[in-house]
Enzyme design. Sequence first.
Site, PDB file in Angstrom:
ATOM      1  N   HIS A 159       0.848  -1.188   0.000  1.00 15.20           N
ATOM      2  CA  HIS A 159       0.000   0.000   0.000  1.00 15.20           C
ATOM      3  C   HIS A 159       0.883   1.238   0.000  1.00 15.20           C
ATOM      4  O   HIS A 159       1.884   1.287   0.708  1.00 15.20           O
ATOM      5  CB  HIS A 159      -0.903   0.018   1.243  1.00 15.20           C
ATOM      6  CG  HIS A 159      -1.826   1.190   1.257  1.00 15.20           C
ATOM      7  ND1 HIS A 159      -3.021   1.196   0.569  1.00 15.20           N
ATOM      8  CD2 HIS A 159      -1.717   2.409   1.823  1.00 15.20           C
ATOM      9  CE1 HIS A 159      -3.606   2.368   0.725  1.00 15.20           C
ATOM     10  NE2 HIS A 159      -2.843   3.119   1.476  1.00 15.20           N
TER      11      HIS A 159
ATOM     12  N   ASP B 140     -15.220   2.162   7.287  1.00 17.17           N
ATOM     13  CA  ASP B 140     -14.206   3.084   6.741  1.00 17.17           C
ATOM     14  C   ASP B 140     -14.763   3.849   5.545  1.00 17.17           C
ATOM     15  O   ASP B 140     -14.507   5.036   5.378  1.00 17.17           O
ATOM     16  CB  ASP B 140     -12.945   2.326   6.322  1.00 17.17           C
ATOM     17  CG  ASP B 140     -12.004   3.263   5.575  1.00 17.17           C
ATOM     18  OD1 ASP B 140     -11.535   4.231   6.196  1.00 17.17           O
ATOM     19  OD2 ASP B 140     -11.786   3.070   4.367  1.00 17.17           O
TER      20      ASP B 140
ATOM     21  N   SER C 223      -7.817   3.753   8.844  1.00 19.94           N
ATOM     22  CA  SER C 223      -8.511   3.626   7.568  1.00 19.94           C
ATOM     23  C   SER C 223      -7.746   2.673   6.632  1.00 19.94           C
ATOM     24  O   SER C 223      -8.324   1.732   6.062  1.00 19.94           O
ATOM     25  CB  SER C 223      -8.621   5.035   6.963  1.00 19.94           C
ATOM     26  OG  SER C 223      -8.952   4.993   5.615  1.00 19.94           O
TER      27      SER C 223
END
Length: 448
Positions: free
Chosen positions: A87, A166, A188
């Site tokens: 990510h 979220d 999140s």
Amino acid sequence: MSDQSYNIVTLIRKKRDGKALTEDEISYLIRAYTDDKVPDYQMSSFLMASFLNGLNTEEAAYLTRSMLHSGIVVDLSETPGLKVDKHSTGGVGDKLSLILAPIVASCGVPVPMISGRGLGHTGGTLDKLESIPGFTVDVDLERYKEILRKQNIVLVGQTEEIAPADKRLYSLRDVTATVESIPLIAGSIMSKKLAEGIDALVLDVKFGSGAFMKKHEDAAKLAKTLVGIGEEFGKQTIAYLTNMEQPLGYAVGNWLEVKESIDCLNGNGPDDVMEITHLLAGTMIYLGKKASSVEEGIEKSKKAVEDGSALQKWIDIVEEQGGDSGVVKDPDTYPKADAVEDVKSDRSGYVTEMDAFAMGMVSVELGAGRRAKDDDVDPQAGFVLHKKIGDQVEKGETIATLHTNKEEMLVSAKKGMLDAITIKDHEPKSLRKITHRVDKDGIHDYDG
Ligand code: URA
């Protein structure tokens, strides 16, 4: 978890007064909000109190757990092997997912990747993928699992079942000026990643003008929080702090970045993109236990590009998800934007600085990003740089080429681009692309 109910005003007051909430209290609040029992105005108040007073490490973990369990945790056990994802906290020209996901999958590590759309000045992987004609990122859970089982890689958007709390909270934060909070960002990101069904995670935490965290110390804090949460949930998590003082690579914009990614998979990628790609991919291959060290993972990553297996995996996944692999095999067949115009330098010297945030906003202006949540993005829009920090430039030489279907934006986009690039007489100091690695043992200087 207890079934006790709480007075929401009491919880807001507690956070307003800088006190820490218990796991039961946070869990109750998130559950009640997801079940529509807490209105947006109370949740907004809680978010602002959390933004201003912070959440401690335990509260950030409770928040992540509550958001994670607002939906399901996907069971990917039918695909053999350790599943590893990456990510990025977001940047300008950040197309690394498109390159490293097929590399890692072709090295035998399954990559279940759930990505997002562009946000503000930053691009999003889903918008880039959708610039490939026919490519679909909206699949249900069964299809998500099936694609991963067949291809060892899947590239999709968040489904209804993944961390729904979220999804709602993120939209609320976006309109209540509460996005840039380290614990809220960490909760999140990690609730979504943990819900994907991963075994390990690599994080690219960016700092600099084009990042959400402009200051290196804030990026370091965010990286430590993200790694702490990952490890607390039993997932090996490694983060790198990487430089976003200028766009990554040369291309910014949806198709333009896909095209540059194809160049990378063909072995013709820019150095900055390839250095970070191989480090992140090598770390994923190591965490997926297909290499005994990160260094060996990096060697495998380089080999997958050299022998064409990563490019073949990319073609396979494009076809599996309905995309036209013809444009991947021959990117020059992709239609061009109506207006393609060069920006010429107004002086000679060296490029010493680039305001990556301003350049991201230029790409939004050209049509590559959204101004409002429901705007469409233009797959052809964006720009290609011809110079980066440290390069010499002559007056009148092309420093960037703009691509747009909104010709009326060209004048202001050209000005925006020139204003964003600083040219001086002396060569600047070289930028460190990767400064630190953060893992469960702490933060380490990266000298790779
Ligand atoms: N990306 C996310 O998924 N969440 C945030 O809060 C910020 C960036």
